[in-house]
Design an enzyme around this catalytic site. Structure first.
Site, PDB file in Angstrom:
ATOM      1  N   GLU A 141       0.847  -1.191   0.000  1.00 40.39           N
ATOM      2  CA  GLU A 141       0.000   0.000   0.000  1.00 40.39           C
ATOM      3  C   GLU A 141       0.885   1.243   0.000  1.00 40.39           C
ATOM      4  O   GLU A 141       1.426   1.643   1.016  1.00 40.39           O
ATOM      5  CB  GLU A 141      -0.914  -0.004   1.218  1.00 40.39           C
ATOM      6  CG  GLU A 141      -1.896   1.150   1.269  1.00 40.39           C
ATOM      7  CD  GLU A 141      -2.921   1.090   0.146  1.00 40.39           C
ATOM      8  OE1 GLU A 141      -2.841   1.938  -0.759  1.00 40.39           O
ATOM      9  OE2 GLU A 141      -3.781   0.191   0.160  1.00 40.39           O
ATOM     10  N   GLU A 181      -0.086   7.189   1.319  1.00 35.06           N
ATOM     11  CA  GLU A 181       0.144   7.360   2.757  1.00 35.06           C
ATOM     12  C   GLU A 181      -1.027   8.010   3.482  1.00 35.06           C
ATOM     13  O   GLU A 181      -1.827   8.727   2.887  1.00 35.06           O
ATOM     14  CB  GLU A 181       1.392   8.237   2.983  1.00 35.06           C
ATOM     15  CG  GLU A 181       2.692   7.606   2.555  1.00 35.06           C
ATOM     16  CD  GLU A 181       3.251   8.183   1.283  1.00 35.06           C
ATOM     17  OE1 GLU A 181       4.430   7.955   0.986  1.00 35.06           O
ATOM     18  OE2 GLU A 181       2.481   8.872   0.557  1.00 35.06           O
ATOM     19  N   SER A 235       7.774   5.361   5.694  1.00 36.61           N
ATOM     20  CA  SER A 235       7.662   6.781   5.361  1.00 36.61           C
ATOM     21  C   SER A 235       8.382   7.716   6.319  1.00 36.61           C
ATOM     22  O   SER A 235       9.524   7.439   6.682  1.00 36.61           O
ATOM     23  CB  SER A 235       6.199   7.175   5.124  1.00 36.61           C
ATOM     24  OG  SER A 235       5.668   6.442   4.033  1.00 36.61           O
ATOM     25  N   CYS A 281       2.873   4.869   5.365  1.00 32.76           N
ATOM     26  CA  CYS A 281       2.251   4.080   4.304  1.00 32.76           C
ATOM     27  C   CYS A 281       1.955   2.672   4.815  1.00 32.76           C
ATOM     28  O   CYS A 281       1.993   2.400   6.008  1.00 32.76           O
ATOM     29  CB  CYS A 281       3.175   4.045   3.080  1.00 32.76           C
ATOM     30  SG  CYS A 281       4.827   3.397   3.443  1.00 32.76           S
ATOM     31  N   SER A 315      12.974   5.373   0.101  1.00 32.84           N
ATOM     32  CA  SER A 315      12.440   6.542   0.804  1.00 32.84           C
ATOM     33  C   SER A 315      13.533   7.592   0.937  1.00 32.84           C
ATOM     34  O   SER A 315      14.711   7.260   1.137  1.00 32.84           O
ATOM     35  CB  SER A 315      11.951   6.172   2.211  1.00 32.84           C
ATOM     36  OG  SER A 315      10.810   5.340   2.152  1.00 32.84           O
ATOM     37  N   HIS A 331       8.545   8.646  -1.511  1.00 27.88           N
ATOM     38  CA  HIS A 331       8.502   7.224  -1.179  1.00 27.88           C
ATOM     39  C   HIS A 331       8.052   6.468  -2.421  1.00 27.88           C
ATOM     40  O   HIS A 331       7.072   6.843  -3.068  1.00 27.88           O
ATOM     41  CB  HIS A 331       7.564   6.983   0.006  1.00 27.88           C
ATOM     42  CG  HIS A 331       7.935   7.816   1.195  1.00 27.88           C
ATOM     43  ND1 HIS A 331       8.958   7.475   2.038  1.00 27.88           N
ATOM     44  CD2 HIS A 331       7.454   9.006   1.635  1.00 27.88           C
ATOM     45  CE1 HIS A 331       9.081   8.414   2.964  1.00 27.88           C
ATOM     46  NE2 HIS A 331       8.183   9.349   2.742  1.00 27.88           N
TER      47      HIS A 331
END
Length: 407
Positions: free
Chosen positions: A59, A62, A116, A130, A280, A293
């Site tokens: 996923e 964020e 993140s 995230c 990141s 990210h």
């Protein structure tokens, strides 16, 4: 799809998949989410392209929490920066993440997390996470931190782009209803908004505002971009057999991917190359920050970008970011304070650099403008490349940009 409350108990059949796959996905959502028709409608927009042949997807979009502290005569002179790093380690730990890297200057403390970023300033904290992190679980610890330096809560906002894989989330992020309930407990006077089409690319935004006005310090700007379907020659830069923290290896990644065109040498940088993939970076310069990210897998390629740089026109920065990632589609949201340079330009009906004229290679699918406080404006735009089916009207007919504006 139009669904009444009577429909939500029945799992929808996904376009491009069979009913069995659909039932498996909806079953994983859980009863509380399944009873929320708004969330189910939002899920439909993402699930129509779901491919059950991929066992796992990350996923990328964020969750974002910003809390601003009002300083009083008794507030510690260094504000939140007076607190030890152990405070922020506990905050991050409460949402199932860890601090991996940290740098600071005289204004900003920057932390790159396993999921993140975190930025701490004298009077505010910005937490961006995230994956399946439970961001709202951190709110009580942040409010405790404000109390410990004798500050007062002045402003809070929570926002997130619609999740790509919402059925993977954990409480209190299983549904918009659940997030709203948690936010109301912490910030009872806050208000919720949805920016954009519920069954496609949209933002859920919740805002608590206790700013004492008039005041002279409303000049913030936030520009956030979420990008999907990244160029293959870019995503291949973010795979690695080993984990690397800031050093020659990550510098080589920035050079090869051209991220060094976005974060130039005049920024203080710390970045992470994850194994087997993912990247990141945080960058700070005086009061400014940038953060990116990247999720590079083909079936869920995604990149996010955010900055608070004070610009009167956002076009140059936006086009540099798009030139690096070359996404098939993207959403940009800009949160403007009334006294910021770009906020004044918007109020005076001057271009701010995110309009369709700035992006001839993309077409505008939806634009949402919302004034959610006195002079505070959110502008959210969804773009796709001209060769995308959406741009051709093959999936969801798009009205001309000038007619597709909601307020």
């Amino acid at each position: 799809k139009n669904m009444s409350t009577d429909d939500v108990s029945q799992p929808p059949v996904l376009a491009g998949t069979d009913a069995t796959a659909a039932e498996q996905v909806v079953t994983r959502v859980g009863p509380e989410s399944a009873s929320d028709p708004i969330t189910l409608m939002a899920m439909w927009g993402m699930m129509k392209d779901f491919d059950p042949s991929h066992d796992r997807a990350f996923e990328g979009p964020e969750k974002r929490l910003e809390i601003i502290m009002r300083e009083t005569s008794s507030t510690h002179e260094d504000g939140l920066r007076a607190l030890d790093d152990s405070v922020w380690e506990n905050v991050v730990g409460s949402l199932h993440a860890q601090i991996v890297s940290r740098i600071r200057n005289d204004i900003i403390q920057s932390y790159v997390l396993t999921e993140s970023s975190l930025f701490v300033m004298r009077n505010r904290i910005i937490l961006i996470t995230c994956g399946t992190t439970t961001l709202l679980n951190s709110v009580p610890l942040i409010l405790d931190a404000i109390s410990s330096v004798r500050g007062e809560l002045e402003w809070a906002s929570f926002m997130h782009k619609n999740y790509s894989f919402p059925w993977e989330q954990r409480g209190p992020h299983l549904s918009m209803a659940e997030e709203y309930k948690a936010l109301k407990q912490h910030f009872p006077k806050g208000r919720p908004f949805i920016f954009g089409p519920v069954d496609s690319d949209h933002y859920f935004f919740y805002c608590y505002d206790d700013v004492v006005r008039p005041c002279v310090d409303e000049h913030d700007t936030q520009m956030s971009m979420t990008m999907y379907g990244l160029a293959k020659d870019v995503t291949e830069c973010f795979f690695s057999e080993e984990f690397h923290s800031t050093g020659p290896e990550t510098a080589a990644v920035r050079a090869k991917s051209h991220l060094d065109q976005i974060v130039t040498d005049d920024w203080n940088i710390h970045d992470l190359q994850f194994a087997p993939c993912g990247y990141s970076i945080n960058a700070i310069r005086d009061y400014e920050y940038q953060t990116m990210h990247i999720t590079p897998e083909d079936h869920c390629s995604f990149a996010s970008y955010e900055t608070n740089s004070k610009m009167e026109n956002l076009s140059d920065r936006m086009r540099v970011v798009l030139g690096v990632f070359r996404p098939q589609r993207f959403t940009i949201i800009v949160i403007l304070d009334p006294q910021s340079a770009v906020g004044k330009a918007f109020q005076e009906a001057r271009p701010i650099g995110v309009e369709p004229d700035s992006l001839p290679e993309y077409t505008l699918i939806n634009r949402t403008t919302n004034e959610f406080g006195p002079g505070y404006v959110a502008v959210k735009l969804n773009y796709v490349k001209w060769d995308d089916p959406l741009a051709k009207g093959e999936e969801t007919p798009a009205a001309p940009p000038e007619d597709n504006v909601s307020h």
